[in-house]
Scaffold this motif. Structure first.
Motif, PDB file in Angstrom:
ATOM      1  N   ILE A 142      -3.806  -9.275  27.129  1.00 36.81           N
ATOM      2  CA  ILE A 142      -2.832 -10.364  27.160  1.00 36.81           C
ATOM      3  C   ILE A 142      -2.894 -10.986  28.553  1.00 36.81           C
ATOM      4  O   ILE A 142      -3.332 -10.348  29.507  1.00 36.81           O
ATOM      5  CB  ILE A 142      -1.413  -9.864  26.840  1.00 36.81           C
ATOM      6  N   ASN A 143      -2.441 -12.197  28.648  1.00 35.04           N
ATOM      7  CA  ASN A 143      -2.552 -12.919  29.922  1.00 35.04           C
ATOM      8  C   ASN A 143      -1.400 -12.513  30.830  1.00 35.04           C
ATOM      9  O   ASN A 143      -0.394 -13.218  30.948  1.00 35.04           O
ATOM     10  CB  ASN A 143      -2.542 -14.430  29.666  1.00 35.04           C
ATOM     11  N   ASP A 144      -1.584 -11.367  31.495  1.00 35.41           N
ATOM     12  CA  ASP A 144      -0.542 -10.857  32.377  1.00 35.41           C
ATOM     13  C   ASP A 144      -0.997 -10.801  33.821  1.00 35.41           C
ATOM     14  O   ASP A 144      -0.301 -10.236  34.647  1.00 35.41           O
ATOM     15  CB  ASP A 144      -0.124  -9.471  31.910  1.00 35.41           C
ATOM     16  N   ASN A 145      -2.152 -11.380  34.132  1.00 32.36           N
ATOM     17  CA  ASN A 145      -2.644 -11.380  35.514  1.00 32.36           C
ATOM     18  C   ASN A 145      -3.124 -12.788  35.871  1.00 32.36           C
ATOM     19  O   ASN A 145      -3.910 -13.402  35.138  1.00 32.36           O
ATOM     20  CB  ASN A 145      -3.798 -10.395  35.673  1.00 32.36           C
ATOM     21  N   ALA A 146      -2.657 -13.283  36.976  1.00 25.81           N
ATOM     22  CA  ALA A 146      -3.090 -14.600  37.476  1.00 25.81           C
ATOM     23  C   ALA A 146      -4.356 -14.439  38.312  1.00 25.81           C
ATOM     24  O   ALA A 146      -4.581 -13.368  38.904  1.00 25.81           O
ATOM     25  CB  ALA A 146      -1.982 -15.235  38.313  1.00 25.81           C
ATOM     26  N   PRO A 147      -5.200 -15.445  38.362  1.00 31.08           N
ATOM     27  CA  PRO A 147      -6.384 -15.389  39.233  1.00 31.08           C
ATOM     28  C   PRO A 147      -5.936 -15.252  40.687  1.00 31.08           C
ATOM     29  O   PRO A 147      -4.964 -15.880  41.123  1.00 31.08           O
ATOM     30  CB  PRO A 147      -7.081 -16.722  38.984  1.00 31.08           C
ATOM     31  N   THR A 148      -6.630 -14.390  41.415  1.00 30.81           N
ATOM     32  CA  THR A 148      -6.288 -14.175  42.825  1.00 30.81           C
ATOM     33  C   THR A 148      -7.551 -14.202  43.667  1.00 30.81           C
ATOM     34  O   THR A 148      -8.649 -13.856  43.200  1.00 30.81           O
ATOM     35  CB  THR A 148      -5.585 -12.820  43.010  1.00 30.81           C
TER      36      THR A 148
END
Length: 856
Positions: A142-148
């Protein structure tokens, strides 16, 4: 998994290249493919489930009981449990519902990192019989991490002479999500001088480059700030930014260039630190300080920098950490060459790790039984073992075996799974425990092996009966023992174990002289100690035997019997009993000796018996006290009292002799009898000497009163006991209890050998006694025959008249005189009442058992 990841990436590329209205059709086809693959896998012994990450604790994964075709009670009876080695403790099994639940929150990124297909693999183990099933739970993202970005700011020094089209490699953003939720695009603002270009590599990664599209002018703008934004493809979209600061320098218009874009190297695992892996080289066409190149490693998202390092000056890549083939089989090192003008070039170094045989086989016990019954069938599964060797190729091939001379063998149905089963019959009495050593060796050079020892207890089956130490027992006990005295101990042993070897001793039902043996002895159920229930009398019973049964505690129980014989030993517990002369409290009997008696004249004979046996019954007679010790003597063995000298006129008329009768026991017991002798030729002469033996009238009246009172009390107690016992009898009859009637009549006791015809016993002559009485005391009479005496004098204390001469004529020693005792009328009546009451008590004891009397 690698093939699935490549397939997944291909599907994503196809989807991106298609118009939006065609993407659902392609997705539906892919879903059908996955569904068919999953259906095919479920048709085997494995099951596949898919759940998204970050689900709450207790989230339903799947109905494993239904999917495996098992009933929930089978999961409980088989002690179903999850076996996993390296998948973590994320999934739990609910046996009651037969479902798989999320045990704790699952973070796909922490579990699988960048792997697209992330799954948990474990086995479900059941016992009785042992079974196992393989389960795979795929974790979707699931989309639970933003690009860093690793750095929030990146600096560049660019010469103003940099030509249009110059490339500057930027740091890539990292998005821990995968698939559509992964990093999608980059955006660079403002775009006055630079544009952004993204290149996709064959390995799926993207290189982000900043391209100069307009010449720089240091005099117009010495420093430029740009913002690089990375955006993912999830819903909702998430992004991350990094600030790019560009410092414009003068005249460095040539960037470093690597001799190869890709370098390859090989290193053996476990190589020592400091090993040079490879050397990379770059060149710069500039001169002076602008041509000085600095090498660096740009891997920032993995642990490359902890394993390798590059020399900034010469480009040598050396090993600074430990390399393990089982953890990573190849490494990709991204290298950068930078000059002092800020121009850079990049390349990659691919390092392949060679395997060595450095891992022993790992033996994992999946399920085991610590105890097995000795009657277990052949091929019974005892233990299930999983074997793992992290090495590869021949180094990872493992074979297992157990120690010899064991009733077990190893069987394998899969490369990495073994079952320890029985291959012969077990006998706990021969071997109650086995230490089974399982040894596993790989085929590497040199070969490595590991072993584990399994301790298996053999549980007992009741297949051995108790065995007595002897075929029969014989014990001795001295009479007059204390009830409860320990007589003897019987001992039986059982080759079985625990409850099956717990022996209980039981006294078998039998009788001794018509009486149950349980009234004679008892046996302790635990210790086998035989106790005397009663005090034994050698004169009543000399020996008896019975049987004792030893029974174990098995189910069903086994038993054996043994005969025990008890021999009763005599004890000197009975004093001699004087039969004659009879000692009476009323009439006085005296022997008459004429003054003309010669030496050796037989005055009388003391007759005594002893009911003991052996030397305890050997009697001796001694003269203890006498009026004139020089006149009489008593025979040591026969008890005859004779004169030892001629009687003279000076001898007293009244002579009193005390004779003691002793047996030969240890210690000896004795009885004393007083013999009254009258030395006279006529009765009037004797009468005056014996008047002091009479009793007065008042004493006799008092004695009669107490006697009547005692008879009344005894009669009342008898009637009361009779009523109570009859009530008890009626109650027991109503309860259908078996009545026990004692056949032991209470009879008057007469010592043995009262007459000895052959003359070999204690008595040397025949003595006959006859007592005849009626309820009318005035008509009662007494007869008494005796041998060994000449004259008998009878005194009636209640009479004041003239003494009667019973016998006037002399008799020879061969025909002794006959005498008779006469009671007073009052005493004869009282004696008659006593005999009547004794008869009633005797009849009462015959009617009722000892058990009834004990109840009362």
């Amino acid at each position: 998994n690698n093939a699935a990841e490549v397939f997944h990436r291909i599907i994503l590329l196809i989807l991106k290249s298609l118009p939006l209205h065609l993407r659902p059709i392609i997705l539906l086809s892919v879903f059908n493919f996955y569904f068919i693959s999953a259906s095919f896998s479920m048709s085997t012994s494995s099951r596949h489930y898919t759940i998204p990450e970050e689900m709450a604790k207790g989230f339903l994964v799947g109905n494993i009981a239904h999917d495996l075709g098992l009933q929930t009670k089978r999961l409980s009876s088989g002690k179903a449990r999850i076996y996993t080695r390296d998948s973590g403790d994320y999934i739990e099994l609910n046996r009651d519902r037969g479902v798989l639940l999320v045990k704790e929150r699952i973070d796909r990124e922490a579990l699988c990192r960048q792997t697209t297909l992330c799954a948990l693999h474990f086995q479900i183990i059941l016992e009785n019989p042992m079974e196992f099933y393989t389960v795979t739970v795929q974790i979707t993202d699931i989309n639970d991490n933003a690009p860093t970005f690793e750095k929030s700011e990146m600096e560049f020094k660019i010469s103003e002479s940099a030509i249009t089209g110059a490339k500057f490699v930027l740091e890539r953003a990292v998005d821990l999500d995968v698939g559509i939720n992964d990093l999608k695009s980059y955006e660079l603002k403002p775009t006055d001088h630079f544009v952004l270009k993204v290149h996709s590599n064959a390995d799926g990664n993207k290189n982000v480059e900043m391209v100069l599209q307009k010449p720089l002018d240091r005099e117009k703008q010495e420093q430029i700030s740009l913002v690089l934004t990375a955006v993912d493809g999830g819903e909702p979209q998430m992004s991350g930014t990094m600030l790019i600061v560009i410092t414009v320098l003068d005249v460095n218009d040539n960037a470093p260039v690597f001799t190869q874009s890709t370098y390859k190297a090989t290193v053996t695992e476990n190589s020592p630190k400091g090993t040079v892996v490879a050397t990379v080289t770059a060149s710069d066409a500039d001169q002076g300080s602008n041509s000085k190149i600095t090498y660096s490693i740009t891997n920032n998202l993995d642990d490359i920098a902890k394993v390798f390092e590059v020399n900034e000056e010469n480009g040598k890549v050396t090993l600074i950490g430990n390399i393990d083939f089982e953890e990573s089989r190849h490494y990709q090192i991204n290298l950068r060459a930078s000059d002092e003008g800020g121009l850079t070039d990049s390349c990659k170094l691919i390092v392949d790790v060679q395997d060595v045989n450095d891992n022993k086989p790992e033996i994992n016990i999946m399920s085991k039984s610590n105890v097995i019954s000795e009657d277990a069938k052949l091929n019974t599964v005892v233990t299930m073992i999983n074997i793992e060797d992290k090495d590869s190729g021949e180094n990872g091939k493992v074979k297992c075996f157990i120690n010899e001379n064991m009733p077990f063998t190893l069987k394998t149905s899969n490369t990495n799974f073994y079952s320890l089963v029985t291959d012969s019959e077990l006998d706990r009495e021969r071997a109650s425990e086995y230490n089974i050593t399982v040894t596993c060796s790989d085929e590497g050079v040199p070969s490595l092996s590991s072993s584990v020892t399994l301790t298996l207890q053999i549980s007992d089956v009741n297949d051995n009966a108790p065995v007595f130490e002897r075929s029969s027992y014989e014990a001795y006990i001295v009479e007059n023992n204390t009830p409860g005295l320990s007589i003897f101990t019987v001992k039986a042993r059982d080759a079985d174990w625990n409850q099956n070897a717990r022996v209980s001793y039981i006294l078998e039902d039998s009788s001794v002289n018509g009486v149950p043996v349980s009234s004679y002895v008892s046996v302790s159920a635990d210790s086998g100690v035989i106790h005397a229930v009663r005090s034994f009398d050698y004169e009543q019973i000399k020996d008896f035997h019975f049987r004792v049964k030893a029974q174990d505690g098995g189910s069903p129980p086994l038993s054996s019997n043994v005969t025990v014989r008890i021999l009763i030993q005599d004890q000197n517990d009975n004093p001699p009993q004087v039969l004659y002369p009879v000692q009476t409290g009323g009439s006085l009997v005296a022997e008459m000796v004429p003054r003309s008696a010669d030496v050796g004249y037989l005055v009388t004979k003391v007759v005594a018996v002893d009911v003991d046996s052996g030397q305890n019954a050997w009697l001796s007679y001694k003269l203890q006290k006498t009026t004139d010790r020089a006149l009489f003597e008593v025979g040591l063995q026969n008890g005859e009292i004779r004169t030892i000298r001629q009687v003279t006129d000076k001898d007293a008329v009244k002579q009193r002799l005390a004779v003691i009768v002793e047996d030969n026991g240890q210690p000896s017991r004795s009885a004393t009898v007083v013999v009254n002798v009258a030395v006279a030729d006529s009765f009037p002469e004797v009468l005056s000497e014996f008047t002091d033996f009479t009793h007065d009238k008042e004493y006799i009246d008092n004695l009669t009163f107490y006697l009547v009172l005692a008879l009344a009390v005894v009669s009342f107690l008898f009637i009361t006991c009779l009523v109570v016992i009859i009530s008890v009898k009626i109650y027991r009859w109503r309860q259908s209890r078996i009545l026990y009637h004692s056949n032991l009549p209470v009879i008057p006791y007469y010592p043995p050998r009262y007459s000895d015809i052959l003359g070999t016993g204690t008595l040397q002559h025949v003595y006959n006694y006859e007592v005849c009485m009626t309820t009318d005391s005035r008509k009662s009479d007494c007869k008494f025959g005796r041998a060994g005496s000449q004259n008998v004098l009878i005194m009636d204390p209640s009479s004041t008249g003239t003494m009667q001469r019973i016998q006037n004529e002399k008799r020879s020693e061969a025909d002794p005189p006959m005498s008779c005792w006469y009671f007073s009328r009052k005493k004869r009546g009282e004696s008659t009442i006593l005999l009547q009451n004794l008869w009633i008590i005797s009849t009462f004891l015959n009617l009722f058992s000892l058990e009834d009397i004990f109840v009362l």
